[in-house]
Design a protein around this motif. Structure first.
Motif, PDB file in Angstrom:
ATOM      1  N   LYS A   1      33.368  45.597  37.374  1.00  0.00           N
ATOM      2  CA  LYS A   1      32.641  44.679  38.264  1.00  0.00           C
ATOM      3  C   LYS A   1      32.500  45.310  39.637  1.00  0.00           C
ATOM      4  CE  LYS A   1      35.702  41.281  37.281  1.00  0.00           C
ATOM      5  NZ  LYS A   1      36.260  39.911  37.166  1.00  0.00           N
ATOM      6  N   TRP A   2      31.611  44.714  40.440  1.00  0.00           N
ATOM      7  CA  TRP A   2      31.392  45.180  41.815  1.00  0.00           C
ATOM      8  C   TRP A   2      31.216  46.708  41.816  1.00  0.00           C
ATOM      9  CZ3 TRP A   2      36.329  42.584  40.867  1.00  0.00           C
ATOM     10  CH2 TRP A   2      36.196  41.195  40.847  1.00  0.00           C
TER      11      TRP A   2
ATOM     12  N   GLN B   1      32.191  37.358  38.641  1.00  0.00           N
ATOM     13  CA  GLN B   1      31.727  38.207  37.532  1.00  0.00           C
ATOM     14  C   GLN B   1      31.197  39.550  38.010  1.00  0.00           C
ATOM     15  OE1 GLN B   1      31.657  34.662  36.474  1.00  0.00           O
ATOM     16  NE2 GLN B   1      33.333  35.692  35.417  1.00  0.00           N
TER      17      GLN B   1
ATOM     18  N   ASP C   1      36.322  46.706  44.495  1.00  0.00           N
ATOM     19  CA  ASP C   1      37.325  45.691  44.826  1.00  0.00           C
ATOM     20  C   ASP C   1      38.592  46.388  45.309  1.00  0.00           C
ATOM     21  OD1 ASP C   1      37.580  46.781  42.247  1.00  0.00           O
ATOM     22  OD2 ASP C   1      38.722  45.074  41.507  1.00  0.00           O
TER      23      ASP C   1
ATOM     24  N   ARG D   1      38.935  37.729  35.150  1.00  0.00           N
ATOM     25  CA  ARG D   1      40.098  38.608  35.160  1.00  0.00           C
ATOM     26  C   ARG D   1      39.839  39.644  36.240  1.00  0.00           C
ATOM     27  NH1 ARG D   1      44.202  40.742  35.946  1.00  0.00           N
ATOM     28  NH2 ARG D   1      45.344  42.194  34.631  1.00  0.00           N
ATOM     29  N   HIS D   2      40.608  39.526  37.302  1.00  0.00           N
ATOM     30  CA  HIS D   2      40.497  40.562  38.323  1.00  0.00           C
ATOM     31  C   HIS D   2      41.875  41.021  38.761  1.00  0.00           C
ATOM     32  CE1 HIS D   2      39.833  36.633  40.239  1.00  0.00           C
ATOM     33  NE2 HIS D   2      38.649  36.641  39.677  1.00  0.00           N
ATOM     34  N   HIS D   3      41.952  42.305  39.076  1.00  0.00           N
ATOM     35  CA  HIS D   3      43.250  42.911  39.356  1.00  0.00           C
ATOM     36  C   HIS D   3      43.637  42.842  40.819  1.00  0.00           C
ATOM     37  CE1 HIS D   3      42.276  44.277  35.360  1.00  0.00           C
ATOM     38  NE2 HIS D   3      43.514  44.717  35.213  1.00  0.00           N
TER      39      HIS D   3
ATOM     40  N   MET E   1      39.007  49.450  40.557  1.00  0.00           N
ATOM     41  CA  MET E   1      39.081  49.608  39.110  1.00  0.00           C
ATOM     42  C   MET E   1      38.251  50.799  38.646  1.00  0.00           C
ATOM     43  SD  MET E   1      39.903  48.463  36.067  1.00  0.00           S
ATOM     44  CE  MET E   1      40.702  46.964  36.589  1.00  0.00           C
TER      45      MET E   1
ATOM     46  N   GLY F   1      36.761  44.028  27.733  1.00  0.00           N
ATOM     47  CA  GLY F   1      36.265  43.565  29.023  1.00  0.00           C
ATOM     48  C   GLY F   1      36.570  44.503  30.173  1.00  0.00           C
TER      49      GLY F   1
ATOM     50  N   LEU G   1      31.809  38.532  26.363  1.00  0.00           N
ATOM     51  CA  LEU G   1      32.711  39.454  27.051  1.00  0.00           C
ATOM     52  C   LEU G   1      34.108  38.986  26.676  1.00  0.00           C
ATOM     53  CD1 LEU G   1      32.755  41.775  29.197  1.00  0.00           C
ATOM     54  CD2 LEU G   1      33.138  40.021  30.914  1.00  0.00           C
TER      55      LEU G   1
ATOM     56  N   HIS H   1      33.039  30.620  33.088  1.00  0.00           N
ATOM     57  CA  HIS H   1      33.266  31.957  32.529  1.00  0.00           C
ATOM     58  C   HIS H   1      34.688  32.397  32.886  1.00  0.00           C
ATOM     59  CE1 HIS H   1      32.822  36.229  31.633  1.00  0.00           C
ATOM     60  NE2 HIS H   1      31.666  35.959  31.069  1.00  0.00           N
TER      61      HIS H   1
ATOM     62  N   CYS I   1      38.425  39.957  27.226  1.00  0.00           N
ATOM     63  CA  CYS I   1      39.534  40.794  27.688  1.00  0.00           C
ATOM     64  C   CYS I   1      40.328  41.235  26.464  1.00  0.00           C
ATOM     65  CB  CYS I   1      40.426  39.986  28.624  1.00  0.00           C
ATOM     66  SG  CYS I   1      41.831  40.923  29.236  1.00  0.00           S
TER      67      CYS I   1
HETATM   68  N1  LIG Z   1      36.186  46.148  39.647  1.00  0.00           N
HETATM   69  C1  LIG Z   1      36.836  45.469  38.679  1.00  0.00           C
HETATM   70  N2  LIG Z   1      36.236  45.362  37.478  1.00  0.00           N
HETATM   71  C2  LIG Z   1      36.852  44.686  36.474  1.00  0.00           C
HETATM   72  C3  LIG Z   1      38.133  44.113  36.670  1.00  0.00           C
HETATM   73  C4  LIG Z   1      38.729  44.233  37.959  1.00  0.00           C
HETATM   74  O1  LIG Z   1      39.831  43.741  38.221  1.00  0.00           O
HETATM   75  N3  LIG Z   1      38.043  44.927  38.925  1.00  0.00           N
HETATM   76  N4  LIG Z   1      38.743  43.477  35.615  1.00  0.00           N
HETATM   77  C5  LIG Z   1      38.323  43.902  34.284  1.00  0.00           C
HETATM   78  C6  LIG Z   1      38.867  43.116  33.214  1.00  0.00           C
HETATM   79  S1  LIG Z   1      40.467  43.431  32.753  1.00  0.00           S
HETATM   80  C7  LIG Z   1      38.098  42.257  32.483  1.00  0.00           C
HETATM   81  S2  LIG Z   1      38.695  41.507  31.108  1.00  0.00           S
HETATM   82  C8  LIG Z   1      36.720  41.924  32.915  1.00  0.00           C
HETATM   83  C9  LIG Z   1      36.620  40.446  33.241  1.00  0.00           C
HETATM   84  O2  LIG Z   1      35.336  40.098  33.616  1.00  0.00           O
HETATM   85  P1  LIG Z   1      35.043  38.637  34.150  1.00  0.00           P
HETATM   86  O3  LIG Z   1      36.015  38.338  35.250  1.00  0.00           O
HETATM   87  O4  LIG Z   1      33.622  38.632  34.584  1.00  0.00           O
HETATM   88  O5  LIG Z   1      35.267  37.702  33.000  1.00  0.00           O
HETATM   89  O6  LIG Z   1      36.312  42.647  34.062  1.00  0.00           O
HETATM   90  C10 LIG Z   1      36.811  43.962  34.151  1.00  0.00           C
HETATM   91  N5  LIG Z   1      36.216  44.593  35.281  1.00  0.00           N
END
Ligand SMILES: Nc1nc2c(c(=O)[nH]1)N[C@H]1C(S)=C(S)[C@@H](COP(=O)(O)O)O[C@H]1N2
Ligand SMILES: [Mo]
Length: 424
Positions: A260-261, A242, A210, A111-113, A214, A255, A155, A108, A157
């Motif tokens: 996430k988290w 994920q 995280d 993308r995480h920041h 986000m 996306g 999903l 999969h 981006c």
């Molecule tokens: N907490 C958190 N959620 C996040 C992100 C993140 O960096 N931190 N990245 C986002 C972005 S830009 C995308 S495209 C999707 C990517 O989900 P995936 O890594 O499960 O493919 O999660 C989103 N949710």
């Protein structure tokens, strides 16, 4: 398939045999391949296995010793090595290595920041507050006690677009920031009822735990409609990358909004104007204006075979690829094998699901002349995937790099090389 069994007529000498080869397959392969025979029949109709000559297998003969015993965890065949294509901020799904629409969880895209946090599921809590009758905290066990729901969805981006001037770029490179899973969790509407979302609430903030913390503002209507808090992916606990142990999942939306988290949802009567919806994830359009809250992922398709770096051979070829739309089901995929002069309707692999990758296939006989092949998706709202020039004409020249879904063109050269053609 290409066992060299009949090279010197060795089999025929040993037994009176007739090869069992379906006619259609031979025709499909243009007669170029040698006979592929595992089981052969004698003249009196007896099936013979022993006719395969010594040394016919490239690898050790697996019939001579028992293999490994059952194991705790499975693994891929040592001969299959699909990998994600990583960069500092993301990794991309190898679309060209997949045969169907469910992405193995370890492939999969990510993308995480600010990296992947480690979250102890015992300590996990989701806090819902703001314009609600009563603020509540839910542990992971609490979330799992509610009626669950599963759904197959893609999903993607909204920054899922790359090109390369020399055309040496794979489907993974161009569009690998999309993947598909079966997501399982609790519907957000269930939790909304539990906390008693007030009628005044029109937006909610979703916040991740995280290091990027986000945050995105989401219309409450999406929460009631089809938003999920997902804790499982393809039948197992969601992967750390994920969003383990739980993420927001918004079907069909960019996306970035599927936070996430997930640790907090705050109900409000206005959007929160966070960094990710003001400075980022907005698109400059015409006349100095900006498109904001552009949530829907527009319909798109890409041919994943044949594509760079495949070396194509003349004859029958099944053109394959995926199509998807954040607005509903794919209603049609059209394929052109003559640089867009004419289009044919491709076959869609059932089931065709709402907001899901859909596999398409189209049989084509390549005569060896240079040509261009491309696909375009049509979704059930009537939206048709545009060319890059149509996209730029509608949006304005500066796109900000988000929400680009142009038709992808593969240039098939006379020598069989397949290259990505710059979009137009
Ligand atoms: N907490 C958190 N959620 C996040 C992100 C993140 O960096 N931190 N990245 C986002 C972005 S830009 C995308 S495209 C999707 C990517 O989900 P995936 O890594 O499960 O493919 O999660 C989103 N949710
Ligand atoms: Mo993203």
């Amino acid at each position: 398939m290409n066992l060299p069994v009949d090279k010197n007529n060795t089999i025929k000498d040993k037994a009176e045999i007739s090869f069992q080869q379906p006619f259609s397959r031979r025709k499909l392969l243009g007669g170029a391949a040698t006979a592929a025979v595992v089981l052969v029949q004698t003249a009196i109709g007896k099936t013979v296995q022993a006719a395969i000559p010594e040394g016919a297998f490239i690898h050790d003969d697996p019939t001579k010793k028992p293999g490994p015993l059952p194991s705790l965890l499975g693994s891929r065949s040592q001969f299959e090595k699909p990998v994600r294509l990583p960069s500092d901020t993301s990794s991309r799904t190898p679309l060209q290595d997949l045969y169907s629409t469910l992405t193995p969880a370890d492939l999969h895209y990510e993308r995480h920041h600010a990296g992947v946090p480690t979250i102890n599921p015992e300590a996990y809590e989701l806090y819902i507050h703001g314009l609600v009758e009563k603020s509540m905290k839910f542990t992971l066990a609490d979330l799992k006690r509610f009626p669950a729901f599963s759904r197959i969805c893609f999903l993607e981006c909204s920054g899922n677009y790359r090109s390369k001037a020399d055309g040496k770029i794979t489907p993974q490179g161009i569009a690998g920031l999309t993947s598909q899973s079966e997501w399982t969790g609790v519907m957000l509407s269930t939790l909304f009822r539990e906390v008693g979302v007030k009628p005044k609430a029109t937006w909610f903030l979703a916040e991740g735990s995280d290091a990027a913390v986000m945050t995105r503002s989401i219309p409450v209507a999406k929460g009631w409609h089809d938003a999920m808090i997902a804790y499982a992916q393809n039948g197992e606990a969601i992967r750390p990358e994920q969003g383990y142990p739980a993420r927001l999942f918004l079907p069909g939306w960019e996306g970035n909004t599927s936070v996430k988290w997930l640790r907090r949802l705050e109900l409000s009567d206005a959007p929160f104007m966070t960094r990710e919806e003001t400075s980022k994830y907005t698109e400059p359009i015409k006349d100095g204006k900006i498109r904001q809250f552009s949530f829907d992922m527009d319909a798109r398709s890409i041919i994943t075979f044949p594509a760079y770096p495949v070396q194509l051979e003349k004859g029958w070829i099944e053109i394959r690829g995926i199509a998807w739309s954040g607005r509903g089901k794919i209603s049609k995929v059209e394929v052109s094998t003559d640089a867009g002069k004419t289009w044919q309707v491709a076959r869609l692999q059932e089931p065709v699901l709402d907001k899901a990758h859909t596999y398409f296939r189209h049989l084509w006989q390549w005569n060896g002349n240079e040509t261009e092949i491309m696909s375009r998706a049509l979704d059930e709202t009537g939206y048709r995937q545009p060319t890059m020039s149509q996209l730029l004409a509608a949006r304005g020249e500066s796109t900000g790099g988000y929400h680009l879904n142009p038709i992808t063109t593969w240039l098939v050269k006379q020598d069989g090389q397949v290259l990505n053609k710059p979009d137009r």
